[in-house]
Design a protein around this motif. Structure first.
Motif, PDB file in Angstrom:
ATOM      1  N   MET A 205       0.852  -1.203   0.000  1.00  0.00           N
ATOM      2  CA  MET A 205       0.000   0.000   0.000  1.00  0.00           C
ATOM      3  C   MET A 205       0.880   1.242   0.000  1.00  0.00           C
ATOM      4  N   ALA A 206       1.812   1.264   0.981  1.00  0.00           N
ATOM      5  CA  ALA A 206       2.728   2.396   1.068  1.00  0.00           C
ATOM      6  C   ALA A 206       3.595   2.480  -0.191  1.00  0.00           C
ATOM      7  N   LEU A 207       3.902   1.289  -0.756  1.00  0.00           N
ATOM      8  CA  LEU A 207       4.724   1.243  -1.970  1.00  0.00           C
ATOM      9  C   LEU A 207       3.952   1.752  -3.175  1.00  0.00           C
ATOM     10  N   SER A 208       2.746   1.201  -3.376  1.00  0.00           N
ATOM     11  CA  SER A 208       2.005   1.519  -4.592  1.00  0.00           C
ATOM     12  C   SER A 208       1.541   2.972  -4.602  1.00  0.00           C
ATOM     13  N   SER A 209       1.323   3.549  -3.434  1.00  0.00           N
ATOM     14  CA  SER A 209       0.868   4.939  -3.423  1.00  0.00           C
ATOM     15  C   SER A 209       2.048   5.918  -3.392  1.00  0.00           C
ATOM     16  N   GLY A 210       3.276   5.359  -3.322  1.00  0.00           N
ATOM     17  CA  GLY A 210       4.448   6.219  -3.384  1.00  0.00           C
ATOM     18  C   GLY A 210       4.761   6.925  -2.073  1.00  0.00           C
ATOM     19  N   LYS A 211       4.138   6.456  -0.973  1.00  0.00           N
ATOM     20  CA  LYS A 211       4.380   7.131   0.315  1.00  0.00           C
ATOM     21  C   LYS A 211       5.713   6.699   0.927  1.00  0.00           C
ATOM     22  N   LEU A 212       6.109   5.459   0.589  1.00  0.00           N
ATOM     23  CA  LEU A 212       7.362   4.938   1.125  1.00  0.00           C
ATOM     24  C   LEU A 212       8.527   5.474   0.288  1.00  0.00           C
ATOM     25  N   SER A 213       9.686   5.669   0.915  1.00  0.00           N
ATOM     26  CA  SER A 213      10.823   6.100   0.104  1.00  0.00           C
ATOM     27  C   SER A 213      12.077   5.322   0.505  1.00  0.00           C
ATOM     28  N   PHE A 214      12.982   5.184  -0.443  1.00  0.00           N
ATOM     29  CA  PHE A 214      14.243   4.482  -0.189  1.00  0.00           C
ATOM     30  C   PHE A 214      15.368   5.500  -0.072  1.00  0.00           C
ATOM     31  N   ASP A 215      16.253   5.295   0.898  1.00  0.00           N
ATOM     32  CA  ASP A 215      17.413   6.184   1.003  1.00  0.00           C
ATOM     33  C   ASP A 215      18.353   5.924  -0.164  1.00  0.00           C
ATOM     34  N   ASN A 216      18.690   6.968  -0.890  1.00  0.00           N
ATOM     35  CA  ASN A 216      19.605   6.888  -2.033  1.00  0.00           C
ATOM     36  C   ASN A 216      19.187   5.830  -3.063  1.00  0.00           C
ATOM     37  N   GLY A 217      17.917   5.542  -3.151  1.00  0.00           N
ATOM     38  CA  GLY A 217      17.476   4.496  -4.079  1.00  0.00           C
ATOM     39  C   GLY A 217      16.530   5.037  -5.128  1.00  0.00           C
ATOM     40  N   LEU A 218      15.869   4.097  -5.810  1.00  0.00           N
ATOM     41  CA  LEU A 218      14.870   4.456  -6.815  1.00  0.00           C
ATOM     42  C   LEU A 218      13.692   5.177  -6.170  1.00  0.00           C
ATOM     43  N   PRO A 219      13.005   6.018  -6.914  1.00  0.00           N
ATOM     44  CA  PRO A 219      11.716   6.501  -6.418  1.00  0.00           C
ATOM     45  C   PRO A 219      10.794   5.290  -6.197  1.00  0.00           C
ATOM     46  N   ALA A 220      10.041   5.308  -5.105  1.00  0.00           N
ATOM     47  CA  ALA A 220       9.244   4.132  -4.733  1.00  0.00           C
ATOM     48  C   ALA A 220       8.273   3.722  -5.836  1.00  0.00           C
TER      49      ALA A 220
ATOM     50  N   VAL B 171       8.618   4.017  -9.088  1.00  0.00           N
ATOM     51  CA  VAL B 171       9.340   3.332 -10.161  1.00  0.00           C
ATOM     52  C   VAL B 171       9.618   1.888  -9.760  1.00  0.00           C
ATOM     53  N   PHE B 172      10.057   1.712  -8.521  1.00  0.00           N
ATOM     54  CA  PHE B 172      10.320   0.369  -8.007  1.00  0.00           C
ATOM     55  C   PHE B 172       9.042  -0.471  -8.043  1.00  0.00           C
ATOM     56  N   TRP B 173       7.961   0.124  -7.552  1.00  0.00           N
ATOM     57  CA  TRP B 173       6.687  -0.599  -7.487  1.00  0.00           C
ATOM     58  C   TRP B 173       6.196  -0.985  -8.879  1.00  0.00           C
ATOM     59  N   THR B 174       6.220  -0.043  -9.794  1.00  0.00           N
ATOM     60  CA  THR B 174       5.751  -0.299 -11.158  1.00  0.00           C
ATOM     61  C   THR B 174       6.540  -1.436 -11.795  1.00  0.00           C
ATOM     62  N   THR B 175       7.847  -1.411 -11.603  1.00  0.00           N
ATOM     63  CA  THR B 175       8.701  -2.439 -12.189  1.00  0.00           C
ATOM     64  C   THR B 175       8.425  -3.805 -11.553  1.00  0.00           C
ATOM     65  N   LEU B 176       8.306  -3.797 -10.231  1.00  0.00           N
ATOM     66  CA  LEU B 176       8.027  -5.050  -9.514  1.00  0.00           C
ATOM     67  C   LEU B 176       6.688  -5.640  -9.970  1.00  0.00           C
ATOM     68  N   TYR B 177       5.673  -4.801 -10.027  1.00  0.00           N
ATOM     69  CA  TYR B 177       4.328  -5.236 -10.399  1.00  0.00           C
ATOM     70  C   TYR B 177       4.335  -5.807 -11.816  1.00  0.00           C
ATOM     71  N   GLN B 178       4.947  -5.044 -12.745  1.00  0.00           N
ATOM     72  CA  GLN B 178       5.004  -5.463 -14.146  1.00  0.00           C
ATOM     73  C   GLN B 178       5.729  -6.809 -14.278  1.00  0.00           C
ATOM     74  N   THR B 179       6.822  -6.950 -13.551  1.00  0.00           N
ATOM     75  CA  THR B 179       7.619  -8.173 -13.648  1.00  0.00           C
ATOM     76  C   THR B 179       6.847  -9.378 -13.107  1.00  0.00           C
ATOM     77  N   VAL B 180       6.144  -9.180 -12.001  1.00  0.00           N
ATOM     78  CA  VAL B 180       5.355 -10.274 -11.435  1.00  0.00           C
ATOM     79  C   VAL B 180       4.232 -10.661 -12.398  1.00  0.00           C
ATOM     80  N   MET B 181       3.563  -9.664 -12.973  1.00  0.00           N
ATOM     81  CA  MET B 181       2.495  -9.945 -13.926  1.00  0.00           C
ATOM     82  C   MET B 181       3.035 -10.709 -15.134  1.00  0.00           C
ATOM     83  N   GLU B 182       4.189 -10.290 -15.617  1.00  0.00           N
ATOM     84  CA  GLU B 182       4.794 -10.976 -16.770  1.00  0.00           C
ATOM     85  C   GLU B 182       5.139 -12.419 -16.418  1.00  0.00           C
ATOM     86  N   GLY B 183       5.693 -12.625 -15.239  1.00  0.00           N
ATOM     87  CA  GLY B 183       6.056 -13.968 -14.804  1.00  0.00           C
ATOM     88  C   GLY B 183       4.840 -14.863 -14.623  1.00  0.00           C
ATOM     89  N   MET B 184       3.759 -14.288 -14.169  1.00  0.00           N
ATOM     90  CA  MET B 184       2.544 -15.065 -13.928  1.00  0.00           C
ATOM     91  C   MET B 184       1.796 -15.392 -15.215  1.00  0.00           C
TER      92      MET B 184
END
Lengths: 81, 259
Positions: free
Chosen positions: A1-16, A18-31
């Protein structure tokens, strides 16, 4: 929830988002991608949702199996090649 | 470095609907034609047939018929104060590639205009209506053009690819058409009964209204002309090559045919 809405943030990392979108897309592709890509083994993802696979014409079945379980095995690209 | 190409009668940049038909017409008229196209060569029987065309990840998600943005893309900014950055992920704007152009990208088929499309302004615009009705505007003299287009484009029959039924693979065979049953069949027969060789075939209903795509039809003509060395298709041509080829004068035929 915090990830998909972009409320969570990573120190010195990807914008949350971008990370979420990539993770979601990859899981959907794998499934749900065709098994030639290495995921969706034995067409398990397609069986799960009753997807018929790479068949050319499905319109008769749409009417025939409306609100019913679709019984046939899904057909993958490799099955037809 | 610019590549100097051999001079030809006509150079066509972009081999889609427009370029493809032009290339065919010019080559059949006896001109030596070079057509430039970016992206891969695709074949109707392999790339656009079942099952490969059902590869949703490849085509719908990863945009395999579209421009490869890792290799070549536009830069975009939303206002002048921003730095323009290269577009690496395609959204609704889909610059295409491959032989066949947008006739491929919009699903590889197109439809005849209906009668209504020529009339649509009349019911909507009162003042214009009078003026339009004083002319013949239903399908103003387009009948024979549409018939000719259909004749050219139907040199390869419309087909629906291979059909899986009961585990039996029927096709893909361009010559085999799926039987049309029930109401659709009745509609087609009725349309056929009323169709005459005149203007009316413009309105003929059902499947026949659908024109096959450039890769399916003109593509085949082009392949034949290509084999007989009347058209040369160059792909992934650099801009330098295009510029150099475009300098070829398309007037040599006039000189050649004059007595």
């Amino acid at each position: 929830m915090a990830l998909s809405s972009g409320k969570l943030s990573f120190d010195n990392g990807l914008p949350a988002r971008v990370f979420w979108t990539t993770l979601y897309q990859t899981v959907m592709e794998g499934m749900f991608s065709d098994p030639i890509y290495g995921g969706n083994r034995n067409k398990a993802g397609w069986r799960l949702i009753g997807f018929p696979g790479a068949i050319a014409v499905h319109r008769e079945n749409v009417e025939k199996y409306r609100d019913k379980k679709f019984p046939a095995d899904p057909v993958s690209i490799a099955d037809m090649s | 470095m610019a590549t100097k190409l051999k001079e030809v009668d006509a150079v066509i940049v972009g081999l889609g609907w427009t370029g493809g038909i032009l290339a065919k017409e010019l080559a059949e008229a006896g001109l030596k034609v070079v057509a430039l196209e970016r992206g891969a060569m695709r074949s109707t029987d392999k790339d656009y047939a079942v099952p490969n065309i059902r590869d949703e990840l490849r085509y719908v998600v990863r945009h395999d018929l579209m421009q490869n943005t890792a290799r070549d893309t536009l830069t975009v900014r939303n206002n002048p104060s921003q730095e323009a950055l290269p577009m690496r992920r395609l959204g609704s704007f889909l610059p295409g590639e491959v032989v066949g152009g947008s006739a491929v990208h919009w699903s590889g088929h197109t439809w005849r205009w209906t009668d209504m499309e020529f009339k649509v302004r009349s019911p909507l615009r009162g003042a214009l209506r009078q003026e339009l009705h004083s002319r013949r505007h239903d399908h103003p003299g387009l009948g024979h053009h549409l018939r000719r287009a259909r004749a050219v484009l139907r040199q390869v029959r419309i087909h629906r690819g291979g059909v899986w039924q009961g585990g039996q693979h029927q096709g893909p065979d361009p010559a085999r058409r799926q039987p049309v049953r029930g109401a659709a069949r009745a509609r087609l027969s009725a349309a056929a009964a009323h169709a005459d060789p005149g203007e009316r075939d413009v309105h003929q209903g059902g499947e026949e209204q659908r024109l096959p795509s450039v890769p399916a039809a003109v593509g085949k003509c082009l392949a034949r002309l290509h084999q007989s060395r009347r058209i040369e298709i160059r792909r992934r041509a650099s801009i330098a090559a295009i510029a150099s080829a475009s300098a070829a004068r398309p007037t040599r035929r006039a000189a050649r045919t004059s007595p």
